[in-house]
Design a protein around this motif. Structure first.
Motif, short mmCIF file in Angstrom:
data_model
loop_
_atom_site.label_atom_id
_atom_site.label_comp_id
_atom_site.label_asym_id
_atom_site.label_seq_id
_atom_site.Cartn_x
_atom_site.Cartn_y
_atom_site.Cartn_z
N LEU A 64 0.78 -1.23 -0.01
CA LEU A 64 -0.01 0.12 0.19
C LEU A 64 0.86 1.12 -0.12
O LEU A 64 1.76 1.53 0.82
N VAL A 65 0.66 1.78 -0.98
CA VAL A 65 1.60 3.29 -1.24
C VAL A 65 0.75 4.51 -1.20
O VAL A 65 -0.45 4.63 -1.81
N ALA A 66 1.04 5.52 -0.09
CA ALA A 66 0.16 6.83 0.14
C ALA A 66 0.52 7.53 -1.22
O ALA A 66 1.83 7.75 -1.52
N ILE A 67 -0.89 8.09 -1.74
CA ILE A 67 -0.92 8.88 -2.95
C ILE A 67 -1.73 9.98 -2.46
O ILE A 67 -2.80 9.91 -1.46
N GLY A 68 -1.65 11.14 -3.14
CA GLY A 68 -2.76 12.25 -2.88
C GLY A 68 -3.85 12.04 -3.58
O GLY A 68 -3.96 11.14 -4.61
N ASN A 69 -4.91 12.48 -3.29
CA ASN A 69 -6.36 12.39 -4.08
C ASN A 69 -6.64 13.40 -4.92
O ASN A 69 -7.66 13.37 -5.40
N GLN A 73 -2.81 15.06 -9.05
CA GLN A 73 -1.82 14.22 -8.75
C GLN A 73 -1.83 12.89 -9.19
O GLN A 73 -1.04 12.41 -9.57
N VAL A 74 -3.08 12.35 -9.17
CA VAL A 74 -3.49 11.29 -9.66
C VAL A 74 -3.01 10.86 -11.25
O VAL A 74 -2.31 9.97 -11.71
N LEU A 75 -3.60 11.87 -12.00
CA LEU A 75 -3.10 12.05 -13.33
C LEU A 75 -1.62 12.16 -13.47
O LEU A 75 -1.15 11.46 -14.41
N ASN A 76 -1.19 13.07 -12.79
CA ASN A 76 0.46 13.30 -13.00
C ASN A 76 1.12 11.90 -12.53
O ASN A 76 2.04 11.68 -13.25
N VAL A 77 0.87 11.30 -11.76
CA VAL A 77 1.34 9.95 -11.42
C VAL A 77 1.42 9.10 -12.78
O VAL A 77 2.36 8.32 -12.95
N LEU A 78 0.02 9.10 -13.16
CA LEU A 78 -0.04 7.83 -13.90
C LEU A 78 0.59 8.35 -15.42
O LEU A 78 0.70 7.33 -16.43
N ILE A 79 0.22 9.59 -15.86
CA ILE A 79 0.58 10.18 -17.04
C ILE A 79 2.02 10.61 -17.23
O ILE A 79 2.80 9.74 -18.30
#
Lengths: 388, 289
Positions: A64-69, A73-79
């Motif tokens: 389990l890795v903490a990410i921002g909601n 942030q989610v899109l930046n992490v994935l893109i």
């Protein structure tokens, strides 16, 4: 003097160097060895660090890795951040299908592979059967986000100063001038304000959850007017900040989440969460399956096993107790019939929590909008509000 | 090429490569992206000025002006506070006391800025120790609202955050002053105040400018303090750049970052042109004086 200067610089550098040390927060469950499922999560999917039931049953670990909601942030992490190769699941608040699906970042969930899916009747009743609820988790008729947790948000208040509150209007009531706070979030605060304005016939707004540019401007103009009158004490940006506002009696009414009210109560403050006549801001949180074309069928199967586990009654009871969310309908019963794992008080609490959230869905309301059609207008207008 | 010469080149090249890879190339990329065009959620190379048009015609320009104003105020306040401290530590107390004090001024750096600012918010709050004390002694009847979530709290928070950074260059510059100049001034019967204004202050100006750069640059890009003690959506450039990233507007964020970097660069060039960097490092030569 030169020696002492060197000594001081050395000492200072050592002290300042300590700043740069830090470790990323990770919660892992490493025991077995078939492989690891990397689960990016906003901090609410962890059942108290105990994944042993899943790990023992499947042989797969959960990392389990903490990410921002925040959507960005989610899109930046994935893109941009290579997240498609890193993560298997992204556990976030839903409503993000448009950017995630259009960019081919997530996969539809084949619910027929989940044995607990049909048992989780709360998902069907409170999310899928409501067209707006389905829109929050699905796209083009397919489910992309598994709505593991279900909740509704309104505002919190301190009754000793405000009396009973049953409307978002309390946020804008001159009686509480300088003693109200709102969240620094252009979608949620904008949406709650829009709900208030619409339901009280103060503005013409067709859909508070997805406003036109003109409607957003109306809402922001109203907020700016209130801001200039000194209505708001501040805009909070973090959980702790919001809790402190109640604990320190800095504000009497605030746009917040229910767990903040619970946290304030734990610190001895009599805080309440309003049942606003305008209705709640409804939402659900759960995992999206990240689209990684290199994933093996075994790995994919393990991901589905984990998804199924997240709908399981033991896990649901744990999460309901920790965060106060509506989870699987069997959670309270499981807690009651497994005294070695849950106390009777805990079982009762799960039942109360579920009843509380269900009652929120009986009120009129609107599903939270995470990525409105005119999202950039929202952001631009919010910048205008902040700078006003 | 001899070993010694190779080692010298390596020594010289290592920082150049480091700065190029980790500073100049990212800066150049940021500048380039500011001209790129948005296509849905992604961007493609281009030569568009749209991002700059949005920045210079919208509310974000006001945020930049406000940030510059705040940075200037905080820098001045920081200098007014840090200079006397650095002066006493460099010229008036023993090296041991000086060492201890400078070490203590480094302590805030090890405290997480979020925790530090939450503590400040508690201290300045309506029910915090300051208001409680003032009410207790009868100086005020009701809590002072403006202590927290106001311009005052932002300026105080920023000054507390960056003033310690400013002490070090000032102290370095002051300790680099040749004491014989001060002694000569005393022998010539010049009053202490005049000695300070005519000798000490001019010789410490490189440190003053370095401290100003530290304070100004740090404050200008700060985002934590305004968020925690600023109250109603306090925005400085750091916050507004983050906000545009919320909607994946990379070119606009890059344009704003480029303007900020250019502004800072201007200040650095000014510093470089006005002051001899060797002077700041304390290598005062007789040729110059």
């Amino acid at each position: 003097m030169d020696n002492s200067r060197r000594e001081i610089l050395k000492q200072s550098l050592v002290t300042m160097g300590m700043l740069s040390t830090g470790l990323p927060a990770m919660n892992s469950a490493f025991a077995a060895g078939k492989g690891t499922i990397n689960f990016g999560d906003v901090g609410v999917s962890d059942p108290g660090g105990d994944w042993s039931k899943f790990v023992n049953a499947t042989g797969w670990n959960v990392n389990l890795v903490a990410i921002g909601n925040a959507p960005s942030q989610v899109l930046n992490v994935l893109i941009a951040g290579g997240g498609r190769k890193t993560y298997d699941l992204m556990g976030i608040v839903g409503g993000m299908q448009k950017p995630l699906v259009e960019n081919d970042l997530v996969l539809p969930i084949d619910t027929s592979r989940l044995t607990n899916w049909n048992k989780h009747t709360n998902i069907k009743k409170y999310v899928l059967d409501d067209p707006n609820g389905f829109e929050f988790v699905g796209w083009n008729g397919e489910v992309y986000m598994m709505p593991t947790f279900i909740q509704g948000d309104s505002i919190g208040y301190l009754p000793e100063f405000t009396g009973h509150v049953d409307s978002y209007g309390a946020l804008f009531d001159p009686k509480f001038k300088g003693y109200t706070a709102i969240e620094d979030n252009f979608t949620t605060t904008g949406q709650k304000t829009a709900l208030y304005l619409k339901k009280n016939n103060l503005a013409t707004i067709d859909d508070p959850s997805n406003m036109t540019p003109g409607e957003v401007k109306q809402v922001v103009d109203f907020l700016i007017e209130k801001k200039k009158e000194g209505q708001f004490r501040l805009m909070w940006t973090s959980f702790q900040q919001s809790v402190d506002l109640f604990v320190n009696k800095e504000v009497y009414v605030q746009d917040c989440w229910e767990p903040m009210v619970f946290a304030a109560r734990r610190q001895g403050v009599q805080a309440e969460y309003a049942r606003p006549k305008e209705g709640y801001l409804l939402w659900s949180l759960g995992p999206y399956i990240v689209n990684n074309p290199n994933r093996t069928p075994e790995h994919e199967e393990a991901i589905y096993q984990l998804l199924d586990f997240l709908l399981d009654d033991w896990y649901s009871a744990k999460i309901s107790l920790i965060h106060g969310y509506l989870t699987s309908p069997g959670a309270a019963e499981y807690a009651r019939t497994h005294p070695s794992e849950f106390t009777s008080d805990q079982a009762e609490k799960v039942e109360q929590i579920h009843a509380n959230v269900k009652s929120k869905f009986e009120m009129p309301g609107t599903w939270q909008q995470r990525w409105p059609t005119h999202v950039e207008v929202y952001e631009e207008e919010w910048a205008r509000f902040r700078a006003a | 090429m001899s070993h010694g010469r190779s080692a010298r080149w390596l020594l010289f090249a290592a920082p150049i490569v480091f700065v190029s890879v980790f500073l100049l190339i990212p800066l150049a990329l940021t500048f380039a992206i500011s001209f790129w065009e948005r296509t849905g959620f992604t961007i493609k190379p281009g030569l568009s000025l749209d991002a700059y048009k949005v920045f210079f015609s919208g509310v974000r320009l006001i945020v930049m002006q406000k940030s510059l104003g705040f940075a200037a105020v905080v820098t001045v306040l920081g200098l007014l506070t840090a200079y006397p401290i650095a002066y006493f530590l460099a010229l008036r107390v023993s090296p041991r006391i000086s060492q201890t004090c400078l070490f203590l001024f480094a302590v805030p750096f090890v405290i997480n800025p979020i925790i530090r600012n939450f503590s400040l918010a508690y201290i300045l709050g309506r029910t915090g120790p300051v208001n409680s004390f003032l009410t207790e002694i009868g100086l005020i009847e009701r809590p002072l609202d403006w202590l927290l979530f106001s311009d005052f709290s932002v300026i105080l928070g920023l000054t507390l955050s960056y003033m310690p950074f400013m002490i070090y260059p000032l102290w370095l510059s002051l300790t680099g002053i040749n004491r014989r100049y001060l002694e000569a001034s005393w022998i010539l019967g010049i009053p202490p105040a005049k000695t300070f204004l005519r000798v000490t202050l001019p010789l410490s100006l490189p440190g003053v400018f370095a401290a100003s750069i530290f304070g100004f640059v740090g404050t200008f890009g700060e985002s934590t303090v305004p968020i925690i003690v600023g109250g109603l959506g306090y925005q400085m450039m750091g916050n507004t750049i983050t906000s545009t990233l919320d909607v994946l507007n990379y070119p606009l964020a890059a344009a704003m970052s480029s303007v900020v970097a250019a502004t800072m660069l201007l200040f650095l060039v000014l510093w470089y042109r006005m002051f001899d960097i060797q002077l700041f490092l304390g290598k005062i030569t007789l040729r110059k004086f």
